[in-house]
Write an enzyme that holds these catalytic residues in place. Sequence first.
Site, PDB file in Angstrom:
ATOM      1  N   HIS A 182       5.042   1.514  -1.231  1.00  0.00           N
ATOM      2  CA  HIS A 182       6.238   1.682  -0.407  1.00  0.00           C
ATOM      3  C   HIS A 182       7.345   2.377  -1.203  1.00  0.00           C
ATOM      4  CE1 HIS A 182       4.238  -1.653   1.754  1.00  0.00           C
ATOM      5  NE2 HIS A 182       4.815  -1.139   2.817  1.00  0.00           N
ATOM      6  N   ASP A 251      -1.842   5.472   6.149  1.00  0.00           N
ATOM      7  CA  ASP A 251      -0.800   4.452   6.051  1.00  0.00           C
ATOM      8  C   ASP A 251       0.510   5.103   6.500  1.00  0.00           C
ATOM      9  OD1 ASP A 251       0.494   2.060   5.543  1.00  0.00           O
ATOM     10  OD2 ASP A 251      -0.275   1.844   3.512  1.00  0.00           O
TER      11      ASP A 251
END
Length: 335
Positions: A182, A251
């Site tokens: 992230h 993702d």
Amino acid sequence: MKPVIFGMSGLCLTADEKAFFKDADPAGYIIFGRNVESKDQLRALTDELRDLHGRDDLAILIDQEGGRVARMQEPVWPRFPSGEVFDKLYNIAPGTAIEAARINAQAIGESLREVGITVNCLPLLDVRQPDTVEAIGDRALGSDPMQVAALGRAVIDGQTKGGVVSIIKHIPGHGRAVVDSHMELPTVHASAEELEADIAPFRTLSAAPMAMTAHIVYTAWDKERCASLSPVVIENIIRGEIGFDGLLFSDDLDMKALKGEVPERARDVVAAGCDIALNCWGRMDEMTGIANLLGEIGEKSRARLDKAMETLKEAGEQVELAELLSRRDALLAAA
């Protein structure tokens, strides 16, 4: 149809979103906490999305794992345990852990089916290592590939019975990452031989209907590109060595592991071999840019999407959520 999943800005669709989504015709949508208030509100939102496209089997995704990753929360919905609970139970009573994981997943499925959500981004098949990044941490189903596969299969079976499609993630494995994708790009330097343990659960469950990639560089396979952007990893490892031929999502495109503007990221993951780009945040400028850059979904990708959504027909009869939770809790208590 565009090969992308879009997010939405709030609890209901804005006029601009309705017009844009109708024109862009994305493959589906993803629900986040900002889109969730009550059962009636969430069901109205998912019904509105289905009506907009005239597709009863519309892919409407959510991350409802349990533990710290749950978009639908108390007090409206029950709290579900993290993967680590079933990992620990497996070490005491493997059969009980498998059955508890299956029933828990069926309960998750029933709670999603009730509000019109059709796809859950679960199970994680990432094999935990001693230094696995905390972003995975207690979400993992264990550090033994066979155990992870056994529990993962139970989760898929339970969710199918509960009426939702499963996404296995993060293929080909996030367990060796020591930084959070992230926030930055992880690089894994393990050898191809060492990585056999990471891909083992994915290979065992390669018949899963859907999978999600990892934004991770595996130097043994591609020194320059993360899996989501690597035709080598997607074709040779995910499709080849693992044997996965289901629908492959990237993702989230907004993660800092990726560079460049979000629309270009969407174009590049699809060009690399992902069937669907995942854009979660409902920002109209990014979504418009993605729709302008992406062509229509490929024939093979559309077939994979349709085949995956066909598994909704394998759902069992609805079971009261309270009954499933009681059965799960009895198994956990007995162990």
